[in-house]
Structures are given as C-alpha cells and as structure tokens.
Motif scaffolding. Structure first.
Motif, PDB file in Angstrom:
ATOM      1  N   GLU A 130      57.360 100.813  38.996  1.00 56.18           N
ATOM      2  CA  GLU A 130      58.211 101.812  39.648  1.00 56.18           C
ATOM      3  C   GLU A 130      57.642 103.215  39.475  1.00 56.18           C
ATOM      4  OE1 GLU A 130      62.261 101.605  38.465  1.00 56.18           O
ATOM      5  OE2 GLU A 130      62.590  99.576  39.252  1.00 56.18           O
ATOM      6  N   LEU A 131      57.127 103.509  38.293  1.00 54.21           N
ATOM      7  CA  LEU A 131      56.543 104.823  38.037  1.00 54.21           C
ATOM      8  C   LEU A 131      55.315 105.043  38.925  1.00 54.21           C
ATOM      9  CD1 LEU A 131      56.225 107.458  36.460  1.00 54.21           C
ATOM     10  CD2 LEU A 131      55.093 106.152  34.641  1.00 54.21           C
ATOM     11  N   THR A 132      54.460 104.040  39.036  1.00 54.20           N
ATOM     12  CA  THR A 132      53.263 104.161  39.867  1.00 54.20           C
ATOM     13  C   THR A 132      53.639 104.407  41.324  1.00 54.20           C
ATOM     14  OG1 THR A 132      51.972 102.760  38.392  1.00 54.20           O
ATOM     15  CG2 THR A 132      51.198 102.938  40.661  1.00 54.20           C
ATOM     16  N   GLU A 133      54.590 103.654  41.844  1.00 51.58           N
ATOM     17  CA  GLU A 133      55.032 103.830  43.235  1.00 51.58           C
ATOM     18  C   GLU A 133      55.518 105.259  43.463  1.00 51.58           C
ATOM     19  OE1 GLU A 133      58.001 100.822  43.496  1.00 51.58           O
ATOM     20  OE2 GLU A 133      56.634  99.318  44.338  1.00 51.58           O
ATOM     21  N   LEU A 165      50.866  92.868  36.054  1.00 47.59           N
ATOM     22  CA  LEU A 165      49.680  93.677  36.316  1.00 47.59           C
ATOM     23  C   LEU A 165      49.401  93.749  37.815  1.00 47.59           C
ATOM     24  CD1 LEU A 165      47.146  95.229  35.517  1.00 47.59           C
ATOM     25  CD2 LEU A 165      46.007  93.031  35.112  1.00 47.59           C
ATOM     26  N   LYS A 166      49.497  92.634  38.516  1.00 44.97           N
ATOM     27  CA  LYS A 166      49.257  92.645  39.961  1.00 44.97           C
ATOM     28  C   LYS A 166      50.262  93.541  40.677  1.00 44.97           C
ATOM     29  CE  LYS A 166      48.062  89.704  43.861  1.00 44.97           C
ATOM     30  NZ  LYS A 166      48.713  90.556  44.873  1.00 44.97           N
ATOM     31  N   ALA A 167      51.504  93.537  40.214  1.00 43.89           N
ATOM     32  CA  ALA A 167      52.521  94.406  40.818  1.00 43.89           C
ATOM     33  C   ALA A 167      52.146  95.873  40.663  1.00 43.89           C
ATOM     34  CB  ALA A 167      53.888  94.126  40.185  1.00 43.89           C
ATOM     35  N   LYS A 168      51.600  96.236  39.511  1.00 38.18           N
ATOM     36  CA  LYS A 168      51.188  97.631  39.287  1.00 38.18           C
ATOM     37  C   LYS A 168      50.017  98.007  40.193  1.00 38.18           C
ATOM     38  CE  LYS A 168      50.923  97.101  34.714  1.00 38.18           C
ATOM     39  NZ  LYS A 168      50.772  97.415  33.266  1.00 38.18           N
ATOM     40  N   ILE A 169      49.069  97.091  40.343  1.00 34.27           N
ATOM     41  CA  ILE A 169      47.934  97.354  41.229  1.00 34.27           C
ATOM     42  C   ILE A 169      48.410  97.458  42.675  1.00 34.27           C
ATOM     43  CG2 ILE A 169      45.743  96.465  42.083  1.00 34.27           C
ATOM     44  CD1 ILE A 169      45.680  97.443  39.146  1.00 34.27           C
TER      45      ILE A 169
END
Length: 302
Positions: A130-133, A165-169
């Motif tokens: 969520e933070l990355t998005e 990890l894939k979700a963050k990427i």
C-alpha cells in the motif's frame, strides 16, 4: 599453497551502502568520515534507516538531505508504515521530494520495542505494498523494498512471503533488497524461487559483515536468518578477542561475496553499520577500486 585469486575489475558492479542516522555529534562525525571513505567507490545509491515508530524521523531526514546536497550521492530515505497516518507519511514523502530526494526504501517496518506484532495505524498503511502504491501516485520516486531469502518471521509460509514480494513489485517497486544471510546458496535458492513465482525485478543481496558476534546472533534470531553451524562455531569467543574478530569477519564475508560473484551476482547492498573498512575491503575483493570523486571527499570533510 593455496593462492587467493583476485577477481577481475568489475565495471558492471552495482554497489549500494546503508547507513543509520547518527545520535550524537561524535557519531555524526564518524558517519561523515565513513561517507568520505566510501563515496569514491561510486555507489549507485546509499540509504539511511528509519527507527521503529518513526523515532529517527528528523535525524534520517537530515542525514539524507546532507548526503544529497553535500556529498552529491543518490540517497534513499527509508520510510515505514509504523505509527503514523497515511497523510502524515505522505507529508514526509513530499518533504523528501522537495529536498531533492528521489529514492525511497518503502517498508512495513518493525513495531516499537515491546509492542509485539505489527499493528497498522487506524488511518495508516497496512503494509509496504500500500505504501509503494501511494508513493508512486504521489511522485515518480525510485522505490526499493525488502525481501527475505529465508522468509519473513511474520509470514505464514514461504509461498505467502513470495506472494507478498510480488505484490510489492507489481505495485511499482523497482527492486528488492534482501535481509542479510550467511551462505550464497540461501540467496541463489531464493532467486530461483522468485523467478519461478514470476518476479523479474532486480534482487539485491544484503551483506552484513560481522562486527559483533553476540549482536549478529541477536539480529539473526529476530529476523529468522540461519547462521550455518560452521560459521556459528567460528563466532564462539570472538567478542573476547577484538583483534581476531575483524579477521574472521572478513573471511566469512569475503567467502559469501565471492560465492555470489562467481554465480553471476553483480549487485551488492552493504549494511555498513556506519563503518568503512570492512565494506572497502569487500568492494576491493569484488574488483571495485576507488577512483575519482575527490570533490566528494572534500565536500563531506568541509
């Protein structure tokens, strides 16, 4: 007699260094001596950690800003989800962008001491995805995230950890930097699992030289990192022999780095603990020689 065969000059190396924000004037001076020593190794970026619950917020911001403006380095600020609302965290990110910082290490973060498991702020981000998005929507930040070759201790399974990890990427992270580990096989197996899971982003191994045996064992226990039995035996008694400790630490870290290099790894992220000599030695072993950047050494010592 066995010979130490130096690796060829590695112009294709991508090095990065991690620092922590200094607490005192003396520690501040020591940090900038370290920056002066490591800058000529031409890191592609350096990063500054962020204390649990934002406890080092101002010191992290000051260190990152100085690295950008005085040292001329591509400095990344760690940013976590702990203890702040979404808007508070995004205000911090806006402040970084205004200060010329273009790289964020986006992390869920560890709970403050004594708080047990991570609990999101009622109005905060639930995780690093969520933070990355949100950061990518806010500005075109370069974003690094964390990866755990031996599985995050809070994760229910290895597959769940890979899915996270894939979700963050997929949310926009440019690369993942791993938690430290102590044998090349740990990273290589993780790299294979990540590829099989469809993760194509750059995976950067995090290297932690052993500065203190007791501290290293404590760190490893906290983050689920296994210390190989042979290395664990080498650690016995090291803290009682400060002259021998760096020699053993150098041997262990050198073996790890060489093993990774020989398997084609060309990205390395060094947890410096704000000390230069061990990182300098490991970079030298990998073929990176200090050159140029004399202006940086002058700038940070001014």
């Amino acid at each position: 007699m066995n010979q130490i065969t130096p690796l060829p000059p590695a112009d294709d190396l991508a090095l990065s260094f991690e620092f922590f924000p200094p607490k005192t004037e003396k520690m501040d001076a020591e940090l900038w001596e370290t920056v002066q020593a490591l800058a000529p190794l031409r890191p592609r970026f350096v990063s500054v950690t962020y204390g649990a619950g934002g406890t080092t917020r101002e010191r992290t911001h000051a260190a990152v800003s100085r690295l950008v403006h005085e040292a001329g380095l591509n400095a990344a600020a760690h940013l976590t989800c702990v203890g702040a609302s979404r808007e508070e965290i995004l205000d911090i990110a806006r402040g970084y962008w205004a200060a010329g910082v273009r790289h964020i290490v986006a992390l869920r973060g560890d709970p403050p001491a004594g708080a047990g498991r991570f609990t999101p702020h009622p109005d905060g981000f639930a995780n690093a995805t969520e933070l990355t998005e949100a950061l990518k929507r806010l500005a075109p930040f370069e974003i690094s995230v964390a990866a755990y070759p031996e599985c995050h201790p809070d994760s229910p399974s290895v597959q769940a950890d890979l899915d996270n990890l894939k979700a963050k990427i997929d949310a926009g992270a440019d690369r993942a930097i791993t938690q430290f580990f102590f044998s090349p096989e740990v990273f290589l197996r993780f790299r294979d699992r990540a590829a099989a899971a469809g993760i194509s982003a750059e995976l950067v191994p995090g290297i932690l030289p052993i500065a203190n045996a007791a501290q290293t064992r404590k760190f490893a226990a906290q983050c689920g990192t296994q210390i190989p039995p042979a290395l664990d035996r080498l650690l016995d008694g090291l803290d009682d022999n400060p002259q021998m400790r760096p020699l053993v630490a150098a041997m262990a870290a050198a073996g790890l780095c060489r093993g990774l290099y020989e398997e084609g790894v060309r990205q390395f992220h060094f947890y410096t603990l704000n000390r230069a000599p061990m990182t300098q030695a490991l970079c030298h072993l990998l073929g990176r020689r200090a050159s140029g950047w004399a202006h940086v050494a002058g700038a940070v010592s001014a």
